[in-house]
Design an enzyme around this catalytic site. Structure first.
Site, mmCIF file in Angstrom:
data_model
loop_
_atom_site.group_PDB
_atom_site.id
_atom_site.type_symbol
_atom_site.label_atom_id
_atom_site.label_comp_id
_atom_site.label_asym_id
_atom_site.label_seq_id
_atom_site.Cartn_x
_atom_site.Cartn_y
_atom_site.Cartn_z
ATOM 1 C CE LYS A 105 -3.149 -2.739 2.296
ATOM 2 N NZ LYS A 105 -4.626 -2.676 3.505
ATOM 3 C CG HIS B 16 -6.929 -2.658 -2.845
ATOM 4 N ND1 HIS B 16 -7.708 -2.058 -1.574
ATOM 5 C CD2 HIS B 16 -6.410 -3.679 -2.471
ATOM 6 C CE1 HIS B 16 -7.099 -2.488 -0.764
ATOM 7 N NE2 HIS B 16 -5.876 -3.646 -0.357
ATOM 8 C CD GLU C 228 -7.798 -7.424 -0.209
ATOM 9 O OE1 GLU C 228 -6.966 -7.913 -0.204
ATOM 10 O OE2 GLU C 228 -7.792 -5.885 -0.611
ATOM 11 N N GLY D 169 -7.528 -4.776 7.524
ATOM 12 C CA GLY D 169 -6.456 -3.924 8.753
ATOM 13 C C GLY D 169 -7.623 -3.533 9.795
#
Ligand code: 13P
Length: 215
Positions: A11, A87, A143, A149
């Site tokens: 990232k 993403h 995802e 996270g």
């Protein structure tokens, strides 16, 4: 561990010195590293056998007056073999819609980059809108936003159920991503439908990545 893919997505993190720290593992057979753009040629110079993904590409092709943009063709020339498209962070923070993602996927295919296309809980709509007119095989990454996270992962049963539904829509290799680390990676890689993992935070820690690659 099996030769399922382990993709580290740095990232907007990392540095030249961190990349140097990773030099010994950059050419591991099943490891792909998704780097910030400027580190791509740099990683190639450290280890020519590294497999690199870019984290995004422009909706524009080739070269042109699009300040700040990097095209898929340029990424290919600079040393990327893969590109991540769609993403959830791009969708959320840069308002990437289906038509934008569709252009990026098509540009990446024309540039002969392999695509790591990300979907989340809303995968049915995403696939329908983003992949209109695309008939080539691409790698999908499931995802769930709730897992990115957060340290909160879905159960392996959940991942199996969702990836089965994804495979029914688009039969291809599927990765799981969201709070994967060296302690839980084997759970996800043990799922029949899962061909690899997309790792964010833990991929910045050399020891974590080593134990994911060697376990
Ligand atoms: P984390 O592993 O930090 O949850 O990030 C997952 C991700 O978004 C990888 O692309």
């Amino acid at each position: 561990m099996s030769k399922k893919l382990i993709i580290g997505n740095w990232k907007m993190n990392g540095s030249i010195s961190l990349l140097h720290d990773f030099s010994e593992i950059l050419d591991k057979e099943n490891f792909i590293i998704a780097l910030p753009y400027p580190l791509i040629p740099f990683a190639k110079s450290i280890n020519p056998n590294v497999k690199i993904a870019a984290q995004d590409c422009s909706i524009f092709r080739g070269k042109g007056a699009y300040t700040g943009e990097i095209s898929a063709d340029m990424l290919k020339e600079f040393g990327a073999e893969y590109v991540i498209v769609g993403h959830s962070e791009r969708r959320e923070f840069f308002n990437e819609s289906g038509s934008i993602i569709n252009k990026k996927v098509k540009n990446a295919l024309l540039a002969e980059l392999k695509i790591i296309y990300c979907v989340s809980e809303n995968f049915e709509n995403q696939i329908k809108n983003d992949l209109e007119g695309v008939d080539t095989n691409i790698i999908m990454a499931y995802e769930p936003i709730s897992a990115i996270g957060t340290g909160i992962t879905p159960s392996t049963d959940d991942v199996f159920a969702v990836t089965t539904r994804i495979k029914n829509l688009w039969d291809t290799k599927i990765l799981y991503g969201g709070s994967v680390n060296s302690s839980n990676i084997s759970d996800f890689l043990g799922i029949e439908n899962v061909n690899g993992v997309l790792v964010g935070g833990a991929s910045l820690k050399l020891d974590e990545v080593k134990s994911m690659l060697w376990d």
